[in-house]
Design a protein around this motif. Structure first.
Motif, short mmCIF file in Angstrom:
data_model
loop_
_atom_site.label_atom_id
_atom_site.label_comp_id
_atom_site.label_asym_id
_atom_site.label_seq_id
_atom_site.Cartn_x
_atom_site.Cartn_y
_atom_site.Cartn_z
N THR A 171 0.86 -1.18 0.00
CA THR A 171 0.00 0.00 0.00
C THR A 171 0.89 1.23 0.00
O THR A 171 1.80 1.34 0.83
CB THR A 171 -0.91 0.02 1.24
OG1 THR A 171 -1.69 -1.17 1.25
CG2 THR A 171 -1.83 1.22 1.23
N THR B 62 -5.14 7.86 -3.56
CA THR B 62 -6.37 7.53 -4.29
C THR B 62 -6.02 6.68 -5.51
O THR B 62 -4.89 6.72 -6.00
CB THR B 62 -7.09 8.80 -4.76
OG1 THR B 62 -6.25 9.46 -5.72
CG2 THR B 62 -7.41 9.74 -3.61
N ILE C 210 -6.86 -2.94 -7.70
CA ILE C 210 -7.82 -2.17 -6.91
C ILE C 210 -8.69 -3.17 -6.16
O ILE C 210 -9.53 -3.84 -6.75
CB ILE C 210 -8.70 -1.25 -7.79
CG1 ILE C 210 -7.83 -0.37 -8.70
CG2 ILE C 210 -9.63 -0.41 -6.92
CD1 ILE C 210 -6.95 0.62 -7.98
N GLY D 178 -8.48 -1.26 -1.04
CA GLY D 178 -8.23 -0.12 -1.91
C GLY D 178 -7.09 -0.42 -2.88
O GLY D 178 -6.78 -1.58 -3.14
#
Length: 130
Positions: free
Chosen positions: A28, A38, A79, A84
């Motif tokens: 991440t 994002t 994704i 996320g």
């Protein structure tokens, strides 16, 4: 101090694994503020994982030698609806099966002209079925 900025060096966690392990890694990417990037921002990034032996000669003198990584892998953006955006590194059995001992792994994140590097230690336990 006036006019100087403290820049913290971020280190990655130590990893221990067996040679030949094919478990994928998911990374991440965080912003400097500590928030997750994002999907739009992270899709513009390239992330590369490199591995070198721990016992190497480093230095800036004329006698120092640049170390060629044992392997380099480019992460694939995934994704996840739960986690996320993450970068995923896939491994084949032959990537690490014949390795054992201590190594340094480095993750490099590129976004346009901005490059961020982090390093961690990896200990690969011998695969007795090699």
């Amino acid at each position: 101090m006036i006019g100087e900025k403290e820049i913290k060096v971020h280190t990655l966690p130590d990893i221990e694994m067996y040679g030949g392990d094919t478990n994928a890694w998911e990374i991440t990417i965080m912003q400097d503020s500590g928030t997750t990037m994002t999907p739009a921002m992270i899709s513009e990034c390239e992330i590369v994982l490199s591995l070198i032996p721990f016992k190497v000669s480093f230095g800036v003198t004329s006698g120092s030698v640049a170390i060629t990584p044992i392997f380099t892998k480019t992460g694939t953006l995934v994704i996840s609806p739960v986690d996320g955006p993450v970068f995923r590194f896939e491994f084949s059995e032959n990537d690490t099966k014949r390795l054992r001992g201590k190594f340094i792994y480095q993750i490099e994140v590129r976004h346009e002209d901005d490059i961020r590097l982090c390093q961690g230690n990896m200990y690969i336990k011998q695969n007795i079925n090699r």
